[in-house]
Write a protein that holds these residues in place. Structure first.
Motif, PDB file in Angstrom:
ATOM      1  N   LEU A   1     -69.481 -30.931 -10.957  1.00 34.87           N
ATOM      2  CA  LEU A   1     -69.836 -30.387  -9.649  1.00 34.87           C
ATOM      3  C   LEU A   1     -71.256 -30.801  -9.309  1.00 34.87           C
ATOM      4  CD1 LEU A   1     -69.163 -28.564  -7.230  1.00 34.87           C
ATOM      5  CD2 LEU A   1     -70.022 -26.633  -8.569  1.00 34.87           C
ATOM      6  N   ALA A   2     -71.413 -31.418  -8.141  1.00 34.22           N
ATOM      7  CA  ALA A   2     -72.734 -31.819  -7.665  1.00 34.22           C
ATOM      8  C   ALA A   2     -73.054 -31.032  -6.403  1.00 34.22           C
ATOM      9  CB  ALA A   2     -72.762 -33.314  -7.367  1.00 34.22           C
ATOM     10  N   THR A   3     -74.317 -30.633  -6.261  1.00 36.19           N
ATOM     11  CA  THR A   3     -74.766 -29.930  -5.061  1.00 36.19           C
ATOM     12  C   THR A   3     -75.983 -30.650  -4.503  1.00 36.19           C
ATOM     13  OG1 THR A   3     -76.198 -28.432  -6.327  1.00 36.19           O
ATOM     14  CG2 THR A   3     -73.952 -27.686  -5.883  1.00 36.19           C
ATOM     15  N   THR A   4     -76.067 -30.652  -3.168  1.00 32.83           N
ATOM     16  CA  THR A   4     -77.192 -31.280  -2.489  1.00 32.83           C
ATOM     17  C   THR A   4     -77.587 -30.398  -1.319  1.00 32.83           C
ATOM     18  OG1 THR A   4     -76.278 -33.453  -3.010  1.00 32.83           O
ATOM     19  CG2 THR A   4     -78.002 -33.371  -1.335  1.00 32.83           C
ATOM     20  N   GLU A   5     -78.875 -30.041  -1.233  1.00 31.01           N
ATOM     21  CA  GLU A   5     -79.339 -29.287  -0.068  1.00 31.01           C
ATOM     22  C   GLU A   5     -79.421 -30.218   1.130  1.00 31.01           C
ATOM     23  OE1 GLU A   5     -82.168 -25.844   0.299  1.00 31.01           O
ATOM     24  OE2 GLU A   5     -82.657 -26.539  -1.726  1.00 31.01           O
ATOM     25  N   THR A   6     -78.894 -29.749   2.260  1.00 30.85           N
ATOM     26  CA  THR A   6     -78.927 -30.515   3.502  1.00 30.85           C
ATOM     27  C   THR A   6     -79.588 -29.643   4.566  1.00 30.85           C
ATOM     28  OG1 THR A   6     -76.782 -29.720   4.283  1.00 30.85           O
ATOM     29  CG2 THR A   6     -76.780 -31.684   2.874  1.00 30.85           C
ATOM     30  N   ASP A   7     -79.739 -30.185   5.770  1.00 29.89           N
ATOM     31  CA  ASP A   7     -80.348 -29.414   6.851  1.00 29.89           C
ATOM     32  C   ASP A   7     -79.535 -28.184   7.226  1.00 29.89           C
ATOM     33  OD1 ASP A   7     -82.514 -31.106   7.017  1.00 29.89           O
ATOM     34  OD2 ASP A   7     -81.655 -32.316   8.637  1.00 29.89           O
ATOM     35  N   ASP A   8     -78.197 -28.265   7.099  1.00 22.15           N
ATOM     36  CA  ASP A   8     -77.384 -27.117   7.494  1.00 22.15           C
ATOM     37  C   ASP A   8     -76.824 -26.323   6.322  1.00 22.15           C
ATOM     38  OD1 ASP A   8     -76.300 -29.773   7.865  1.00 22.15           O
ATOM     39  OD2 ASP A   8     -74.365 -28.897   8.312  1.00 22.15           O
TER      40      ASP A   8
ATOM     41  N   SER B   1     -69.685 -31.129  -4.083  1.00 22.03           N
ATOM     42  CA  SER B   1     -68.709 -32.167  -4.352  1.00 22.03           C
ATOM     43  C   SER B   1     -68.153 -31.985  -5.761  1.00 22.03           C
ATOM     44  CB  SER B   1     -69.352 -33.547  -4.221  1.00 22.03           C
ATOM     45  OG  SER B   1     -68.413 -34.558  -4.529  1.00 22.03           O
ATOM     46  N   LEU B   2     -66.851 -31.726  -5.839  1.00 19.61           N
ATOM     47  CA  LEU B   2     -66.161 -31.586  -7.113  1.00 19.61           C
ATOM     48  C   LEU B   2     -65.491 -32.914  -7.423  1.00 19.61           C
ATOM     49  CD1 LEU B   2     -65.173 -29.818  -9.489  1.00 19.61           C
ATOM     50  CD2 LEU B   2     -63.189 -29.237  -8.065  1.00 19.61           C
ATOM     51  N   ARG B   3     -65.930 -33.543  -8.516  1.00 25.93           N
ATOM     52  CA  ARG B   3     -65.360 -34.836  -8.930  1.00 25.93           C
ATOM     53  C   ARG B   3     -64.469 -34.591 -10.135  1.00 25.93           C
ATOM     54  NH1 ARG B   3     -66.360 -39.309 -12.310  1.00 25.93           N
ATOM     55  NH2 ARG B   3     -66.030 -41.295 -11.265  1.00 25.93           N
ATOM     56  N   ILE B   4     -63.239 -35.068 -10.050  1.00 23.71           N
ATOM     57  CA  ILE B   4     -62.273 -34.915 -11.133  1.00 23.71           C
ATOM     58  C   ILE B   4     -61.864 -36.306 -11.587  1.00 23.71           C
ATOM     59  CG2 ILE B   4     -59.996 -34.028 -11.777  1.00 23.71           C
ATOM     60  CD1 ILE B   4     -60.380 -32.003  -9.440  1.00 23.71           C
ATOM     61  N   GLU B   5     -61.965 -36.550 -12.894  1.00 20.89           N
ATOM     62  CA  GLU B   5     -61.614 -37.860 -13.436  1.00 20.89           C
ATOM     63  C   GLU B   5     -60.565 -37.705 -14.525  1.00 20.89           C
ATOM     64  OE1 GLU B   5     -63.605 -41.739 -15.650  1.00 20.89           O
ATOM     65  OE2 GLU B   5     -64.890 -40.152 -14.900  1.00 20.89           O
ATOM     66  N   ASN B   6     -59.611 -38.611 -14.515  1.00 18.42           N
ATOM     67  CA  ASN B   6     -58.610 -38.656 -15.572  1.00 18.42           C
ATOM     68  C   ASN B   6     -59.196 -39.452 -16.730  1.00 18.42           C
ATOM     69  OD1 ASN B   6     -56.469 -39.031 -17.289  1.00 18.42           O
ATOM     70  ND2 ASN B   6     -55.102 -39.924 -15.765  1.00 18.42           N
ATOM     71  N   GLY B   7     -59.646 -38.739 -17.768  1.00 20.21           N
ATOM     72  CA  GLY B   7     -60.249 -39.377 -18.936  1.00 20.21           C
ATOM     73  C   GLY B   7     -59.237 -39.728 -20.003  1.00 20.21           C
ATOM     74  N   GLY B   8     -57.969 -39.488 -19.724  1.00 22.48           N
ATOM     75  CA  GLY B   8     -56.928 -39.770 -20.702  1.00 22.48           C
ATOM     76  C   GLY B   8     -56.338 -41.153 -20.544  1.00 22.48           C
ATOM     77  N   SER B   9     -55.308 -41.434 -21.343  1.00 23.35           N
ATOM     78  CA  SER B   9     -54.662 -42.756 -21.311  1.00 23.35           C
ATOM     79  C   SER B   9     -53.350 -42.753 -20.531  1.00 23.35           C
ATOM     80  CB  SER B   9     -54.423 -43.246 -22.740  1.00 23.35           C
ATOM     81  OG  SER B   9     -53.629 -42.307 -23.446  1.00 23.35           O
ATOM     82  N   ASP B  10     -52.948 -41.583 -20.004  1.00 25.38           N
ATOM     83  CA  ASP B  10     -51.720 -41.471 -19.218  1.00 25.38           C
ATOM     84  C   ASP B  10     -52.040 -40.969 -17.819  1.00 25.38           C
ATOM     85  OD1 ASP B  10     -49.953 -42.166 -21.357  1.00 25.38           O
ATOM     86  OD2 ASP B  10     -50.225 -40.148 -22.176  1.00 25.38           O
TER      87      ASP B  10
END
Length: 132
Positions: A6-13, A18-27
């Motif tokens: 999970l990444a967070t960034t302060e913006t003007d509003d 952003s939740l990033r999900i990666e398949n780290g497996g072999s299937d």
């Protein structure tokens, strides 16, 4: 095996999440969804866990949902399509789901991002400091 960040960034509003999900497996891995909502983002007061560990306890009725009262929840008051859907991630492939917390009050928060998939616990968390 699914890895989440999970990444967070302060913006003007507000705060962009952003939740990033990666398949780290072999299937390939299929993510099944019950609605059009792909991720839930939640903010909790930092350090309020009740158990001294910094991790909020979860209630037995809702795995992955924290029992400490949230300050903000992305999906609260929103409507999502009511349709079953799925996404398949090949090995090494990733997907990102985003949300924005508009006009958060100043403070330090533990933010949690969870994929709204069935039969899997895919979540990540981080701390965000909102300046006055």
């Amino acid at each position: 095996m699914l890895d989440a960040a999970l990444a967070t960034t302060e913006t003007d509003d507000g705060v962009a999440l952003s939740l990033r999900i990666e398949n780290g497996g072999s299937d390939p891995v299929t993510l099944d969804f019950r609605t059009g909502q792909r991720a839930e983002f939640t903010a909790y007061p930092a350090g309020e866990s009740g158990d001294g560990t910094g991790d909020a306890p979860t209630d037995g009725d809702s795995p992955g949902r924290d029992s400490v009262d949230s300050v903000w929840r992305y999906g609260a008051g929103r409507m999502f399509t009511q349709a079953l859907a799925s996404e398949t991630l090949a090995p090494g492939e990733s997907v990102e789901y985003e949300g924005t917390w508009r006009d958060p009050p100043a403070g330090t928060y533990r933010t949690v991002g969870e994929a709204t998939v069935t039969d899997r616990d895919v979540r990540a968390e981080t701390t965000v400091v909102v300046e006055p």
